[in-house]
Design a protein around this motif. Structure first.
Motif, PDB file in Angstrom:
ATOM      1  N   UNK A  56      84.290 137.855  61.183  1.00  0.00           N
ATOM      2  CA  UNK A  56      85.643 137.323  61.012  1.00  0.00           C
ATOM      3  C   UNK A  56      85.651 135.800  61.148  1.00  0.00           C
ATOM      4  N   UNK A  57      86.394 135.147  60.294  1.00  0.00           N
ATOM      5  CA  UNK A  57      86.391 133.685  60.260  1.00  0.00           C
ATOM      6  C   UNK A  57      86.733 133.072  61.615  1.00  0.00           C
ATOM      7  N   UNK A  58      87.619 133.728  62.372  1.00  0.00           N
ATOM      8  CA  UNK A  58      88.032 133.173  63.663  1.00  0.00           C
ATOM      9  C   UNK A  58      86.897 133.159  64.679  1.00  0.00           C
ATOM     10  N   UNK A  59      85.853 133.955  64.450  1.00  0.00           N
ATOM     11  CA  UNK A  59      84.763 134.044  65.420  1.00  0.00           C
ATOM     12  C   UNK A  59      83.524 133.276  64.999  1.00  0.00           C
ATOM     13  N   UNK A  60      83.457 132.812  63.759  1.00  0.00           N
ATOM     14  CA  UNK A  60      82.253 132.179  63.240  1.00  0.00           C
ATOM     15  C   UNK A  60      82.260 130.670  63.397  1.00  0.00           C
ATOM     16  N   UNK A  61      81.137 130.134  63.879  1.00  0.00           N
ATOM     17  CA  UNK A  61      80.985 128.686  64.016  1.00  0.00           C
ATOM     18  C   UNK A  61      79.561 128.292  63.689  1.00  0.00           C
ATOM     19  N   UNK A  62      79.411 127.063  63.230  1.00  0.00           N
ATOM     20  CA  UNK A  62      78.095 126.507  62.919  1.00  0.00           C
ATOM     21  C   UNK A  62      77.979 125.168  63.642  1.00  0.00           C
ATOM     22  N   UNK A  63      76.830 124.943  64.255  1.00  0.00           N
ATOM     23  CA  UNK A  63      76.562 123.673  64.923  1.00  0.00           C
ATOM     24  C   UNK A  63      75.317 123.070  64.304  1.00  0.00           C
ATOM     25  N   UNK A  64      75.473 121.874  63.737  1.00  0.00           N
ATOM     26  CA  UNK A  64      74.383 121.158  63.091  1.00  0.00           C
ATOM     27  C   UNK A  64      73.868 120.073  64.024  1.00  0.00           C
ATOM     28  N   UNK A  65      72.574 120.132  64.379  1.00  0.00           N
ATOM     29  CA  UNK A  65      71.928 119.116  65.199  1.00  0.00           C
ATOM     30  C   UNK A  65      70.993 118.330  64.294  1.00  0.00           C
ATOM     31  N   UNK A  66      71.356 117.080  63.985  1.00  0.00           N
ATOM     32  CA  UNK A  66      70.632 116.337  62.956  1.00  0.00           C
ATOM     33  C   UNK A  66      70.973 114.855  63.038  1.00  0.00           C
ATOM     34  N   UNK A  67      70.183 114.040  62.326  1.00  0.00           N
ATOM     35  CA  UNK A  67      70.562 112.640  62.125  1.00  0.00           C
ATOM     36  C   UNK A  67      71.344 112.483  60.826  1.00  0.00           C
ATOM     37  N   UNK A  68      71.471 113.577  60.062  1.00  0.00           N
ATOM     38  CA  UNK A  68      72.228 113.636  58.805  1.00  0.00           C
ATOM     39  C   UNK A  68      71.708 112.670  57.732  1.00  0.00           C
ATOM     40  N   UNK A  69      70.416 112.327  57.819  1.00  0.00           N
ATOM     41  CA  UNK A  69      69.809 111.494  56.772  1.00  0.00           C
ATOM     42  C   UNK A  69      69.399 112.419  55.633  1.00  0.00           C
ATOM     43  N   UNK A  70      70.357 112.816  54.823  1.00  0.00           N
ATOM     44  CA  UNK A  70      70.157 113.780  53.746  1.00  0.00           C
ATOM     45  C   UNK A  70      69.484 113.081  52.568  1.00  0.00           C
ATOM     46  N   UNK A  71      68.265 113.480  52.215  1.00  0.00           N
ATOM     47  CA  UNK A  71      67.551 112.836  51.113  1.00  0.00           C
ATOM     48  C   UNK A  71      66.816 113.842  50.224  1.00  0.00           C
ATOM     49  N   UNK A  72      67.248 115.102  50.280  1.00  0.00           N
ATOM     50  CA  UNK A  72      66.673 116.130  49.399  1.00  0.00           C
ATOM     51  C   UNK A  72      67.718 117.203  49.164  1.00  0.00           C
ATOM     52  N   UNK A  73      67.749 117.744  47.943  1.00  0.00           N
ATOM     53  CA  UNK A  73      68.678 118.821  47.651  1.00  0.00           C
ATOM     54  C   UNK A  73      70.067 118.333  47.264  1.00  0.00           C
ATOM     55  N   UNK A  74      70.964 119.278  46.909  1.00  0.00           N
ATOM     56  CA  UNK A  74      72.322 118.932  46.489  1.00  0.00           C
ATOM     57  C   UNK A  74      73.137 118.310  47.622  1.00  0.00           C
ATOM     58  N   UNK A  75      74.231 117.686  47.248  1.00  0.00           N
ATOM     59  CA  UNK A  75      75.157 117.131  48.227  1.00  0.00           C
ATOM     60  C   UNK A  75      75.659 118.261  49.136  1.00  0.00           C
ATOM     61  N   UNK A  76      75.582 118.095  50.452  1.00  0.00           N
ATOM     62  CA  UNK A  76      75.944 119.187  51.364  1.00  0.00           C
ATOM     63  C   UNK A  76      77.433 119.333  51.638  1.00  0.00           C
ATOM     64  N   UNK A  77      78.263 118.475  51.097  1.00  0.00           N
ATOM     65  CA  UNK A  77      79.680 118.492  51.457  1.00  0.00           C
ATOM     66  C   UNK A  77      80.378 119.782  51.023  1.00  0.00           C
ATOM     67  N   UNK A  78      80.066 120.271  49.820  1.00  0.00           N
ATOM     68  CA  UNK A  78      80.693 121.504  49.350  1.00  0.00           C
ATOM     69  C   UNK A  78      80.296 122.684  50.227  1.00  0.00           C
ATOM     70  N   UNK A  79      79.035 122.736  50.650  1.00  0.00           N
ATOM     71  CA  UNK A  79      78.586 123.817  51.520  1.00  0.00           C
ATOM     72  C   UNK A  79      79.287 123.744  52.872  1.00  0.00           C
ATOM     73  N   UNK A  80      79.505 122.534  53.367  1.00  0.00           N
ATOM     74  CA  UNK A  80      80.206 122.366  54.649  1.00  0.00           C
ATOM     75  C   UNK A  80      81.627 122.907  54.557  1.00  0.00           C
ATOM     76  N   UNK A  81      82.295 122.656  53.441  1.00  0.00           N
ATOM     77  CA  UNK A  81      83.679 123.101  53.266  1.00  0.00           C
ATOM     78  C   UNK A  81      83.796 124.611  53.171  1.00  0.00           C
ATOM     79  N   UNK A  82      82.697 125.295  52.856  1.00  0.00           N
ATOM     80  CA  UNK A  82      82.739 126.751  52.708  1.00  0.00           C
ATOM     81  C   UNK A  82      82.565 127.491  54.029  1.00  0.00           C
ATOM     82  N   UNK A  83      82.319 126.781  55.118  1.00  0.00           N
ATOM     83  CA  UNK A  83      82.087 127.407  56.418  1.00  0.00           C
ATOM     84  C   UNK A  83      83.392 127.536  57.197  1.00  0.00           C
ATOM     85  N   UNK A  84      83.502 128.542  58.065  1.00  0.00           N
ATOM     86  CA  UNK A  84      84.737 128.687  58.855  1.00  0.00           C
ATOM     87  C   UNK A  84      84.949 127.510  59.792  1.00  0.00           C
TER      88      UNK A  84
END
Length: 237
Positions: free
Chosen positions: A162-190
Motif C-alpha cells: 500500500x502506498x501509505x506504507x512504502x518508502x524509499x531512502x537513497x544514500x548517495x552523493x547524487x552524482x548521476x553520470x550513467x543511465x536515463x534521467x532519474x527524475x521520472x523514476x523518483x516521481x513514480x515512488x510513493x
C-alpha cells in the motif's frame, strides 16, 4: 565497520510508525486480546460473554482492543559507485547496517548500485545487520553512478505494498553520470527521501529535485556522526 554501525544504531532514534485509531468496532482493523495489565479500550460485549458463566473471573477474561501498529515497507538504496569510495561508502554502509536492525519488525529491502544495481536483500526476505553490512562492505566502490536504475528496482519492490506504507531512502552523493534521467523514476515512488553525502563530489540540485518529486525530504551529511540526526528527521512522521 561493525563498531561504527553499532555507534550509529545506539544514537539512532527512529520514530515508530503511526497507529491506526480503533475507537469502535467496524472502524479500521481490530485485534482482540486478553487483558495484560493495561488497555486503551475494553471490548465490553466480549468481556461480558466471558464473565457470564464464571463466578470467579480472572484478569484474562477481560477482552481488550489493541491499536494495530502499521507496518512499514522500506527500500534502502546504497550508492557504491566510484565517487563514493573510501570513507563515504563505509559510513553509508554502516548507516544501512544500523537501520536494518532498527527496522527488524518491518518489511525491508536493500539495493546497492553503481552503473548497475543489485538486490542485496529482496523485500520480505530479512537478514541480519551484521550479515548485510558484511555483504555491503565487500562490494568494491567503482564505476559510474546510475541513480535511475535503483529507483526503478525500488518501485518494483513496492509494487504490492500500500502506498501509505512504502518508502524509499537513497544514500548517495547524487552524482548521476550513467543511465536515463532519474527524475521520472523518483516521481513514480510513493515517497523518496534523500540522504546526500556532501563530504566530496556531490550534486545537491539533483538530490533536491529527487526528494521534491518523490514527496520526501533531503538531508545532507558530511561524516557518519551527522547520520543519526539526519535519519531521525527523515523518518519522523
Amino acid at each position: 565497520m561493525l563498531r561504527r554501525a553499532r555507534e550509529i544504531a545506539l544514537s539512532l532514534a527512529i520514530p515508530q510508525p503511526p497507529r491506526r485509531a480503533t475507537a469502535r468496532r467496524g472502524l479500521g482493523d481490530l485485534e482482540q486480546l486478553p487483558f495484560r495489565g493495561s488497555a486503551e479500550d475494553i471490548d465490553l460485549e466480549a468481556t461480558v460473554e466471558n464473565l457470564v458463566a464464571k463466578p470467579v473471573p480472572e484478569p484474562s477474561d477481560i477482552v481488550v482492543r489493541e491499536r494495530i501498529r502499521q507496518r512499514r515497507a522500506m527500500v534502502l538504496l546504497l550508492d557504491v559507485s566510484g565517487s563514493m569510495r573510501g570513507e563515504r561508502v563505509r559510513s553509508a554502509a554502516a548507516a544501512v547496517g544500523a537501520m536494518v536492525g532498527e527496522f527488524a519488525r518491518d518489511d525491508l529491502a536493500v539495493i546497492a548500485f553503481w552503473s548497475d544495481a543489485a538486490r542485496i536483500v529482496p523485500m520480505g526476505q530479512g537478514g541480519t545487520p551484521g550479515g548485510i553490512l558484511e555483504t555491503l562492505v565487500r562490494i568494491p566502490a567503482r564505476g559510474l553512478t546510475n541513480v535511475e536504475q535503483p529507483l526503478r528496482l525500488a518501485r518494483d519492490e513496492l509494487a504490492r505494498v500500500p502506498a501509505a506504507e512504502g518508502r524509499v531512502l537513497l544514500l548517495s552523493d547524487c552524482v548521476h553520470n550513467a543511465g536515463p534521467d532519474p527524475r521520472a523514476a523518483a516521481a513514480s515512488l510513493p515517497r523518496l527521501d534523500v540522504l546526500l553525502d556532501t563530504s566530496g563530489e556531490k550534486d545537491v540540485d539533483l538530490g533536491r529535485d529527487l526528494a521534491r518529486l518523490g514527496r520526501g525530504r533531503l538531508e545532507t551529511v558530511r561524516t557518519f556522526r551527522d547520520l543519526p540526526g539526519a535519519l531521525s528527521r527523515i523518518l519522523s512522521p
